[in-house]
Design an enzyme around this catalytic site. Sequence first.
Site, mmCIF file in Angstrom:
data_model
loop_
_atom_site.group_PDB
_atom_site.id
_atom_site.type_symbol
_atom_site.label_atom_id
_atom_site.label_comp_id
_atom_site.label_asym_id
_atom_site.label_seq_id
_atom_site.Cartn_x
_atom_site.Cartn_y
_atom_site.Cartn_z
ATOM 1 N N HIS A 141 0.943 -1.092 0.040
ATOM 2 C CA HIS A 141 -0.034 0.001 -0.181
ATOM 3 C C HIS A 141 0.994 1.340 -0.074
ATOM 4 O O HIS A 141 2.055 1.164 -0.173
ATOM 5 C CB HIS A 141 -0.809 0.029 1.220
ATOM 6 N N SER A 172 -1.811 -3.317 6.020
ATOM 7 C CA SER A 172 -2.224 -4.402 4.940
ATOM 8 C C SER A 172 -3.551 -4.929 5.678
ATOM 9 O O SER A 172 -4.250 -5.787 5.141
ATOM 10 C CB SER A 172 -1.262 -5.404 4.789
ATOM 11 N N LYS A 200 5.253 2.880 11.578
ATOM 12 C CA LYS A 200 4.049 2.329 11.889
ATOM 13 C C LYS A 200 4.186 1.036 12.960
ATOM 14 O O LYS A 200 3.619 0.983 13.869
ATOM 15 C CB LYS A 200 3.142 2.001 10.668
ATOM 16 N N ASP A 201 5.315 0.113 12.651
ATOM 17 C CA ASP A 201 5.700 -0.991 13.487
ATOM 18 C C ASP A 201 6.893 -0.458 14.396
ATOM 19 O O ASP A 201 7.909 -0.725 14.058
ATOM 20 C CB ASP A 201 5.835 -2.045 12.639
ATOM 21 N N GLN A 237 8.856 -2.919 16.350
ATOM 22 C CA GLN A 237 9.563 -3.865 15.255
ATOM 23 C C GLN A 237 10.789 -3.141 14.858
ATOM 24 O O GLN A 237 11.947 -3.553 14.740
ATOM 25 C CB GLN A 237 8.848 -4.146 14.092
ATOM 26 N N LEU A 256 -2.095 3.448 7.587
ATOM 27 C CA LEU A 256 -2.161 2.368 6.588
ATOM 28 C C LEU A 256 -1.623 0.923 7.063
ATOM 29 O O LEU A 256 -0.585 0.995 7.696
ATOM 30 C CB LEU A 256 -1.335 2.918 5.282
ATOM 31 N N HIS A 283 4.231 1.195 2.152
ATOM 32 C CA HIS A 283 5.156 0.713 1.213
ATOM 33 C C HIS A 283 5.891 1.359 0.262
ATOM 34 O O HIS A 283 6.928 1.514 0.180
ATOM 35 C CB HIS A 283 4.737 -0.833 0.753
ATOM 36 N N VAL A 328 2.380 6.494 7.116
ATOM 37 C CA VAL A 328 1.511 7.116 6.246
ATOM 38 C C VAL A 328 0.099 6.798 6.650
ATOM 39 O O VAL A 328 -0.253 5.701 6.951
ATOM 40 C CB VAL A 328 1.892 6.458 4.659
ATOM 41 N N GLN A 340 6.442 -15.610 12.214
ATOM 42 C CA GLN A 340 6.007 -14.220 13.020
ATOM 43 C C GLN A 340 4.444 -14.491 13.421
ATOM 44 O O GLN A 340 3.962 -13.326 13.805
ATOM 45 C CB GLN A 340 6.433 -13.001 12.619
HETATM 46 O O1 PAF Z 1 6.729 -5.352 8.628
HETATM 47 C C1 PAF Z 1 6.545 -6.503 8.041
HETATM 48 O O2 PAF Z 1 6.158 -6.544 6.999
HETATM 49 C C2 PAF Z 1 7.419 -7.660 8.471
HETATM 50 O O3 PAF Z 1 7.175 -7.968 9.839
HETATM 51 C C3 PAF Z 1 8.774 -7.862 7.810
HETATM 52 C C4 PAF Z 1 9.674 -6.863 8.337
HETATM 53 C C5 PAF Z 1 8.733 -7.709 6.366
HETATM 54 C C6 PAF Z 1 9.402 -9.273 8.176
HETATM 55 O O4 PAF Z 1 8.460 -10.336 7.846
#
Ligand code: PAF
Length: 292
Positions: free
Chosen positions: A48, A202, A165-166, A169, A200, A51, A192, A77
């Site tokens: 989206h 997925s 956003k993450d 992570q 945004l 990305h 975004v 994950q």
């Molecule tokens: O953020 C994501 O889309 C996923 O956690 C990643 C970093 C691609 C790892 O699978």
Amino acid sequence: MTGLHPSERGTAGTLQVHRTPDAVSAAVRALRADGRAVAFVPTMGALHAGHRALVRHARDADPSAATVVSIFVNPLQFGAGEDLDRYPRPLEADLAACREEGVELVFLPGVRDMYPEGADTTVVPGALGSELEGAVRPGHFAGVLTVVAKLFHIVAPDVAYFGEKDYQQLALITRMARDLDFPLTVAAVPTVREPDGLALSSRNVYLSAPDRARATTLYRALSAGAAAAAGGPGAVLGAARAVLAGDPALEVDYLELRDAALGADPGPGPARLLVAARLGSTHLIDNIAVQL
Ligand code: PAF
């Protein structure tokens, strides 16, 4: 893009699509032999505008670099009962988006390409991996770090781009790159948002129309918290909580204010307010910068 069937080593226009670690590593080496730097955007597909922003940041930061995108829905994950099976996989639209954004190389492995039979070594995050999102989704960040470490080895980029956003992570991957001496830069890209503030994701496609309308409560809560920063941490949390409490259908998993590295309770300076909530069966997360 109709009719595109990526082969082990193939090209679609100027977009190369590779299925195996060996093939993508060789393609990256060829780019390097031409003197190109390598920018990397790891994704799980269902691309989206968030990305696309990662790819655009990569291009703007170094227009001469080659951009590599990986598309891999990483089973490691996802916890039991999570959305691994129904996670959206619009491959042809994803490849079209990569082409439109000028991506040069897509790594599109299958599960067995990434995790051959018998593979059982994983990356263990530090304590932060079991907090916040890690407490709600046990094992999630070990899965993320394991696949990202593998992708870093396979693609060997100079810079890798991740969205704020993450945020947790991003923090954990930044630590892993530092702690395990990956010779690359981890770059952060701002979230975004839709015009109404929804970040945004997925997973937004899972939201029913009423839940989609409700989901904006998260950003309104975060914004209220950030706006109360002059009053200190208690005021930030109080303001955000008051907004969240306005929608009892929202099941809040956590609302926390931490320092910008998510390492400790925030003192004066840059901090981060993070929230996670469930709307029906959809788990939503968001965060915002707070200047204390
Ligand atoms: O953020 C994501 O889309 C996923 O956690 C990643 C970093 C691609 C790892 O699978």
